[in-house]
Design an enzyme around this catalytic site. Structure first.
Site, short mmCIF file in Angstrom:
data_model
loop_
_atom_site.label_atom_id
_atom_site.label_comp_id
_atom_site.label_asym_id
_atom_site.label_seq_id
_atom_site.Cartn_x
_atom_site.Cartn_y
_atom_site.Cartn_z
N HIS A 172 28.72 50.48 29.10
CA HIS A 172 29.05 51.48 28.34
C HIS A 172 30.36 52.20 28.65
O HIS A 172 30.28 53.56 28.42
CB HIS A 172 27.71 52.66 28.57
CG HIS A 172 27.38 53.65 27.84
ND1 HIS A 172 27.39 54.86 27.96
CD2 HIS A 172 27.00 53.45 26.48
CE1 HIS A 172 27.16 55.74 26.74
NE2 HIS A 172 26.73 54.62 25.80
N LYS A 174 34.23 53.38 28.73
CA LYS A 174 35.06 53.74 27.74
C LYS A 174 36.41 54.14 28.24
O LYS A 174 36.89 55.17 28.55
CB LYS A 174 34.60 55.00 27.11
CG LYS A 174 33.13 55.15 26.21
CD LYS A 174 32.62 56.07 25.86
CE LYS A 174 31.07 56.30 25.48
NZ LYS A 174 30.06 55.99 26.49
N ASP A 179 49.87 48.34 29.89
CA ASP A 179 50.79 47.99 30.70
C ASP A 179 50.58 48.15 32.10
O ASP A 179 51.71 48.09 32.96
CB ASP A 179 52.20 48.81 30.36
CG ASP A 179 52.80 48.25 29.07
OD1 ASP A 179 52.50 47.23 28.54
OD2 ASP A 179 53.43 49.16 28.52
#
Length: 228
Positions: A172, A174, A179
């Protein structure tokens, strides 16, 4: 990007003694992905190239105007690159625009670890980065890959390395890393409803320790989940 290519880009821009809007946009996009020493190189080369031209009759004024525009563009990008953190909220275009900009500006790598990806506008930004040679990896959740509108399998079909949580629990997270320098983290799923309807947010921050912590978590999940 090597210094010879940077030098050639400046020379091409200076050929007609003007910096067009298109060239300015290209320079702004290029500058957003450059390291500080590369920005310094471009600024110094711009001065050196103009010094070669102003000795010729009629060149001084347009060459100096070109130099002023180039330096302003590069200085703006250098300032933006040092932005320590920013907060973004939805509904609205703020979160969407920031993610797309980060994908466009990435030059080396993008690691994305999100519950679901179904906004075509974000999927296209991911694919564009992959197609220009950025090392893109995606981790997502197994229960979302077959949802209507899910783009994770399309990303895999287009060559983006993908790994999926196949446990009875949810992956879950996010977050995303750009870079190895910038961390994006918050509640925002990469879906159209997250932009148009939901109250969501994320932070983008340049913080070495936080980036290292999230990079370690990404690598652990990448090794845990089987390749798709």
């Amino acid at each position: 990007m090597d210094f010879n290519r940077l030098d050639q880009q400046l020379r091409d821009s200076l050929a007609d003694l003007r910096l067009s809007l298109e060239e300015r946009d290209e320079l702004r996009q290029l500058g957003s992905g450059l390291a500080p020493e590369q920005l310094r190189f471009m600024r110094n080369r711009a001065f050196a190239l103009v010094r070669e031209l102003i000795l010729e009759p009629g060149n001084a004024e347009p060459a100096l105007k070109w130099l002023e525009q180039v330096v302003k563009t590069l200085d703006f990008q250098a300032s933006a690159a040092r932005e320590p953190a920013s907060a973004h909220f939805s509904p609205g275009e703020d979160c969407l625009s920031k993610i797309r900009a980060l994908c466009q500006q990435a030059r080396r790598s993008i690691d994305i670890c999100v519950y679901t990806i179904s906004d075509d506008r974000l999927s296209e930004a991911i694919l564009a980065a992959h197609q220009r040679g950025v090392a893109v990896r995606v981790i997502s959740d197994n229960e979302k890959k077959f949802d209507a509108g899910s783009d994770v399998l399309r990303l895999r079909e287009r060559g983006v390395p993908l790994r999926i949580d196949a446990s009875e629990h949810h992956m879950h997270h996010k977050f995303a890393l750009f870079d190895g320098r910038l961390l994006l983290n918050g509640s925002f799923n990469w879906t159209r409803s997250a932009s148009t309807s939901n109250e969501e947010n994320f932070l983008v921050i340049e913080h070495a320790q936080l980036v290292a912590d999230y990079a370690r978590e990404f690598e652990q999940l990448w090794l845990r989940y089987a390749p798709e």
